[in-house]
Design an enzyme around this catalytic site. Structure first.
Site, PDB file in Angstrom:
ATOM      1  N   HIS A 264      43.175  38.875  40.292  1.00  0.00           N
ATOM      2  CA  HIS A 264      42.538  38.020  39.155  1.00  0.00           C
ATOM      3  C   HIS A 264      41.317  38.547  38.088  1.00  0.00           C
ATOM      4  CE1 HIS A 264      41.771  34.614  36.576  1.00  0.00           C
ATOM      5  NE2 HIS A 264      41.288  33.657  37.412  1.00  0.00           N
ATOM      6  N   HIS A 305      51.004  42.194  31.127  1.00  0.00           N
ATOM      7  CA  HIS A 305      50.179  40.964  31.165  1.00  0.00           C
ATOM      8  C   HIS A 305      51.316  39.921  31.882  1.00  0.00           C
ATOM      9  CE1 HIS A 305      47.848  37.371  31.278  1.00  0.00           C
ATOM     10  NE2 HIS A 305      46.541  38.296  31.055  1.00  0.00           N
ATOM     11  N   ASP A 363      41.986  43.866  30.185  1.00  0.00           N
ATOM     12  CA  ASP A 363      41.297  44.678  31.311  1.00  0.00           C
ATOM     13  C   ASP A 363      41.238  45.999  31.109  1.00  0.00           C
ATOM     14  OD1 ASP A 363      41.017  41.996  32.811  1.00  0.00           O
ATOM     15  OD2 ASP A 363      43.415  42.216  33.017  1.00  0.00           O
TER      16      ASP A 363
END
Length: 431
Positions: A264, A305, A363
């Protein structure tokens, strides 16, 4: 008028299930009538189950679309600032000038933490992970504000939101300062929210601190992009904890614990670890081949993703921020960042990545950006938690305010032993 779906059980027993239409996105089938027939559904990971109604955030993974209260993330990142986005997420509408000023003033009233909390830090090992410290300190806040923990009081809920948003930068910076042995830096309320966070992170009492407009705007955009993301694991955890009637500080601490998981909030940290493993630009072709090999366990972190089947809309914004920060800090010519940019170029041009839509995600860029700003890897998830606090809090308030909130109680598909009788020790097999 509500539409209905018909489900046939065991060949002849029909159940009618109401279908509810969403303002955006797919319609939802209400499976509650199944209980009258002795059945329920099986959905590991709850990937196909709507656990609640919500008006806060909408994601369209196929279109690559993210909306906060209906506003595209691209517009908010370009034209707004983090505290205005906080107001939007909490209240549902953008503030006017007076409302914005009042909201910012209310936040600034709560930036300090109780002096006794300072002593909490000394109870942690110096090498404790900052997320462990943050989780403990945020949970402990409830012991300092027990007189305003009635979750059914709207005024107390609002105050809890102010306290959490205001104190998270202070706590996050203290986690960092403690880990490196430097003195804590108190908030300075005449600075903007994001500028003051960077000051608490990087200033020292012995020297003057100089603000960088580029870095301040960069961290503000990072906060905006991570402020909420619908019913992800940590948000669902906050809602689940809150459904029991737990206080807001305990619920946010539960969200922090969930965010700490590498699947996460730890994804941007994993990007830096991957770059360290690759080591040099000359090794990229070999690792690209490893990533394409289905039998190889290596995975390129920061690409693709689970939700976005198109380009992550946050990544487009974060890419621009990343390059601005690299130019500002002058670290773009170092081996690590040359490697990251070379990997980005290949991922955006290689047919394999394009075909599978394995685009660099938020990210990938946020990890590189935070590193270029001088923020250590073990603080990445702390920054994420700071930004996401407003989203968690908005969802907690939405859930607690609803008239039909029930304690979360998922069912299970039991695959264990059927009932059996206890066997005395002397009658059990000896080997």
């Amino acid at each position: 008028m509500t539409d209905n779906a018909k489900l046939i059980l065991n060949g002849n027993d029909t159940v009618e299930l109401p279908i509810y239409k969403a303002t955006l996105g797919e319609p939802v089938i209400d499976i509650a009538p199944l209980a009258t027939k002795g059945h329920f559904t099986y959905d590991p990971g709850f990937g196909l189950t709507a656990a609640c109604p919500s008006t806060i955030t909408y994601i369209d993974g196929n279109k690559g679309e993210l909306l906060y209260r209906g506003y595209p993330i691209e517009q908010l990142a370009e034209k707004s600032d983090y505290l205005e986005v906080c107001y939007l997420l909490l209240n549902g509408e953008l503030p006017n000038h007076t409302q914005k000023d009042t909201f910012v003033d209310q936040i600034k009233q709560h930036t300090l933490i109780h002096e006794q909390i300072r002593s909490f830090f000394n109870g942690f090992r110096r090498d404790a992970h900052p997320m462990a410290i943050m989780m403990g300190v945020v949970g402990a806040l409830s012991s300092f504000y027990h007189s305003t923990l009635d979750i059914h009081n709207p005024e107390y809920r609002q105050t809890a939101a102010f306290r959490l948003i205001a104190k998270m930068p202070t706590i996050a910076a203290m986690c960092y300062k403690y880990s490196i042995g430097q003195p804590f830096v108190y908030p300075q309320n005449d600075l903007d929210y994001s500028a003051d966070f960077l000051r608490m992170m990087f200033s020292v009492p012995a020297e003057p601190w100089k603000n960088s407009a580029t870095l301040t705007r960069a961290i503000d955009k990072i906060f905006i992009l991570h402020a909420d993301h619908e019913q992800n694991a940590s948000t669902s955890t906050v809602r689940m904890a809150g459904s029991s009637g737990a206080n807001p500080f305990a619920c946010i601490a539960a969200g922090i614990a969930t965010l700490w998981g590498p699947a996460h909030g730890g994804a941007n940290e994993a990007v830096l670890n991957m770059l360290d493993e690759i080591g040099d630009v000359k090794h990229i072709p070999r690792y690209i081949e490893k990533a394409k090999d289905k039998n190889d366990s290596f995975r390129l972190m920061g690409f693709g993703h689970r939700v976005y089947k198109n380009y992550d809309p946050r990544a487009k914004i974060m890419r621009e921020v990343c390059h601005e920060v690299l130019a500002e800090t002058g670290v773009g010519d170092t081996p690590l960042f040359k490697l990251a940019m070379a990997l980005e170029k290949i991922a955006l041009e290689d047919e394999y990545f394009i075909e599978k839509k394995l685009y660099p995600n938020v990210d990938f860029y946020s990890g590189i950006t935070l590193s270029a700003m001088g923020i250590p890897v073990n603080m990445f998830t702390v920054i994420f938690a700071l930004a996401r606090t407003v989203g968690w809090t908005a969802h907690w308030i939405e859930m607690v305010s609803a008239s039909n909130t029930k304690i979360a109680r998922p069912r299970q598909l039991y695959l264990g032993s059927t009932q059996r009788d206890f066997v005395a020790m002397d009658k059990r097999p000896k080997a």
